[in-house]
Design an enzyme around this catalytic site. Sequence first.
Site, PDB file in Angstrom:
ATOM      1  N   GLU A 115       0.844  -1.202   0.000  1.00 13.10           N
ATOM      2  CA  GLU A 115       0.000   0.000   0.000  1.00 13.10           C
ATOM      3  C   GLU A 115       0.877   1.249   0.000  1.00 13.10           C
ATOM      4  O   GLU A 115       0.595   2.216  -0.716  1.00 13.10           O
ATOM      5  CB  GLU A 115      -0.903  -0.005   1.231  1.00 13.10           C
ATOM      6  CG  GLU A 115      -1.942  -1.103   1.251  1.00 13.10           C
ATOM      7  CD  GLU A 115      -3.231  -0.704   0.560  1.00 13.10           C
ATOM      8  OE1 GLU A 115      -3.187   0.020  -0.453  1.00 13.10           O
ATOM      9  OE2 GLU A 115      -4.302  -1.111   1.042  1.00 13.10           O
ATOM     10  N   GLU A 135      -3.578 -10.416   3.654  1.00  9.48           N
ATOM     11  CA  GLU A 135      -4.623  -9.899   4.542  1.00  9.48           C
ATOM     12  C   GLU A 135      -5.730 -10.920   4.842  1.00  9.48           C
ATOM     13  O   GLU A 135      -6.061 -11.145   6.016  1.00  9.48           O
ATOM     14  CB  GLU A 135      -5.222  -8.602   3.967  1.00  9.48           C
ATOM     15  CG  GLU A 135      -4.367  -7.372   4.177  1.00  9.48           C
ATOM     16  CD  GLU A 135      -3.289  -7.182   3.118  1.00  9.48           C
ATOM     17  OE1 GLU A 135      -2.726  -6.095   3.023  1.00  9.48           O
ATOM     18  OE2 GLU A 135      -3.022  -8.151   2.361  1.00  9.48           O
TER      19      GLU A 135
END
Length: 258
Positions: A115, A135
């Site tokens: 990210e 995730e």
Amino acid sequence: MTAPEPTVIIEARDEIVRIVLNRPHARNGVNLAMCLELRQTFERLDSDPGVRAVFLSANGPAFCAGADLKERVGKDEAWVRQRRQASFAAYEAIERCAKPVIAVIDGPVVGAGGEIAMSCDFVVASTATTFRWPEPRWGTVGATQRLQRVIGKRHAKELLYTNRVMTAGEAHRLGLVTRLVERAELGAEEARIASAIATAPALAIELTKQAIELGGETDLDRGIRIEMAAIERNLSDGSWRAGVRRFADPADDEQQKE
């Protein structure tokens, strides 16, 4: 009492700034302190007229091992929610910085590290770099928005569903990595990029970034209007005249090649 070591180091070299993730003992896992420091740092750089470009790298053998889930032990849902909001604010501060922001990556990039990289304008990576988004494996949700916008929806789904490691070569083919170099060449490549950016007037670079970002959110017709507004602002500044003079000077062959 000894002050805690900063999670982010700022190295200024003339008009170029290097931001270094600095939790090597935790493979630069992103914790709350790092989120807050990244946000504050990039918000400050955004308004600093003396900064031409920002390069983001990391200390240690890993660029970033993702979110440091250890800090969530014993916390409740409200804390985790606020922690996630802090990470989104940090990514947004990187993305919204008016200066060119380039990620220089070596080693593993996991979850939140990706990210951070995708929040930069583009990514330079060594051939030893790998990417992974685990995730869902850890029972959480993340990277669902930037990742699909960079590499496409189907590729994003496959990586998130399976926790598969993506090589630097594959990341380069899919457009996540813009420049791929050998590990020994990373420093030299960073210097070349910094030099290239510094040759252009600061306002022209800033307006170019702004026009690309705003234009990407609309259709072509409105995008052209955004570019015309940027051109008008650039013309009113007057710095464009120096570029014309450099181009018109026959002795300046290198500038014309650019």
